[in-house]
Design an enzyme around this catalytic site. Structure first.
Site, short mmCIF file in Angstrom:
data_model
loop_
_atom_site.label_atom_id
_atom_site.label_comp_id
_atom_site.label_asym_id
_atom_site.label_seq_id
_atom_site.Cartn_x
_atom_site.Cartn_y
_atom_site.Cartn_z
N THR A 23 0.83 -1.21 0.00
CA THR A 23 0.00 0.00 0.00
C THR A 23 0.86 1.25 0.00
O THR A 23 0.55 2.23 -0.68
CB THR A 23 -0.96 0.00 1.21
OG1 THR A 23 -1.78 -1.16 1.13
CG2 THR A 23 -1.85 1.24 1.22
N CYS A 24 1.95 1.22 0.72
CA CYS A 24 2.84 2.38 0.81
C CYS A 24 3.43 2.72 -0.55
O CYS A 24 3.52 3.89 -0.92
CB CYS A 24 3.96 2.11 1.81
SG CYS A 24 3.37 1.61 3.44
#
Length: 185
Positions: A72-73
């Site tokens: 996600t980052c």
């Protein structure tokens, strides 16, 4: 009979009390590493900088990720702020910072990988000192990230004072996005 919920709810109350709040000042005395772009494929030694030097007398956005190169980052959080950086800065933000509890070499390599350039400044909180002082650490051991990681959050700071704070609930990516921060500016 011993009830685990009573034990854990007390521990959670203590954690909640220690989380920084809107109107409070972030720690200005923490040494962080400012990631530099790699030169000839080699990550440079990151300059050490005090948090106060970064946040004093300016309005900034600071967002945190549990780890560089995590799904996600890398796919959403950092790229979203890179994409929206000009729009955010037009709203009076001097600089956008991404902080993670990774070492500065990892942060430099990640910045190169996502082409952060000058859009977002990557900061290493390698000792988790800043993260712990604001009460937003988490144990990422269940995900093989280690014990001292940062929760996912975004905040707006004015001279180091928290004007807005959005902390994600476990596994979610909603309130700390670049779009969410834009709505707060």
């Amino acid at each position: 009979m011993y009830h685990c919920t009573n034990h854990f709810s007390g521990a959670l109350k203590n954690l909640v009390k220690s989380v920084i709040k809107v109107g409070e000042k972030v720690p200005m005395d923490v040494t962080l590493g400012k990631a530099l772009p790699p030169v000839d494929g080699v990550c440079a030694i990151a300059p050490k900088v005090l948090s106060g030097e970064l946040f004093k007398d300016r309005k900034v956005v600071l967002f945190a990720v549990p780890g560089a190169f995590t799904p996600t980052c890398s796919a959403k959080h950092l790229p979203g702020f890179i994409e929206k950086s000009e729009e955010i800065k037009k709203k009076g933000i001097s600089e956008i910072f991404c902080i993670a509890t990774n070492d500065p070499f990892v942060m430099s390599a990640w910045g190169k990988d996502v082409n952060a350039g000058t859009s977002v400044t990557l900061l290493s909180d390698g000792n988790s000192e800043f993260t712990k002082k604001i009460g937003l650490e988490m144990d990422g051991s269940a995900f093989l990230l280690g014990a001292d990681r940062s929760q996912r959050y975004a905040m707006i700071l004015d001279s180091g004072v928290v004007k807005h704070l959005a902390v994600e609930e476990g596994g979610k990516f909603e309130v700390s996005t670049a779009e969410a921060i834009l709505k707060q500016l």
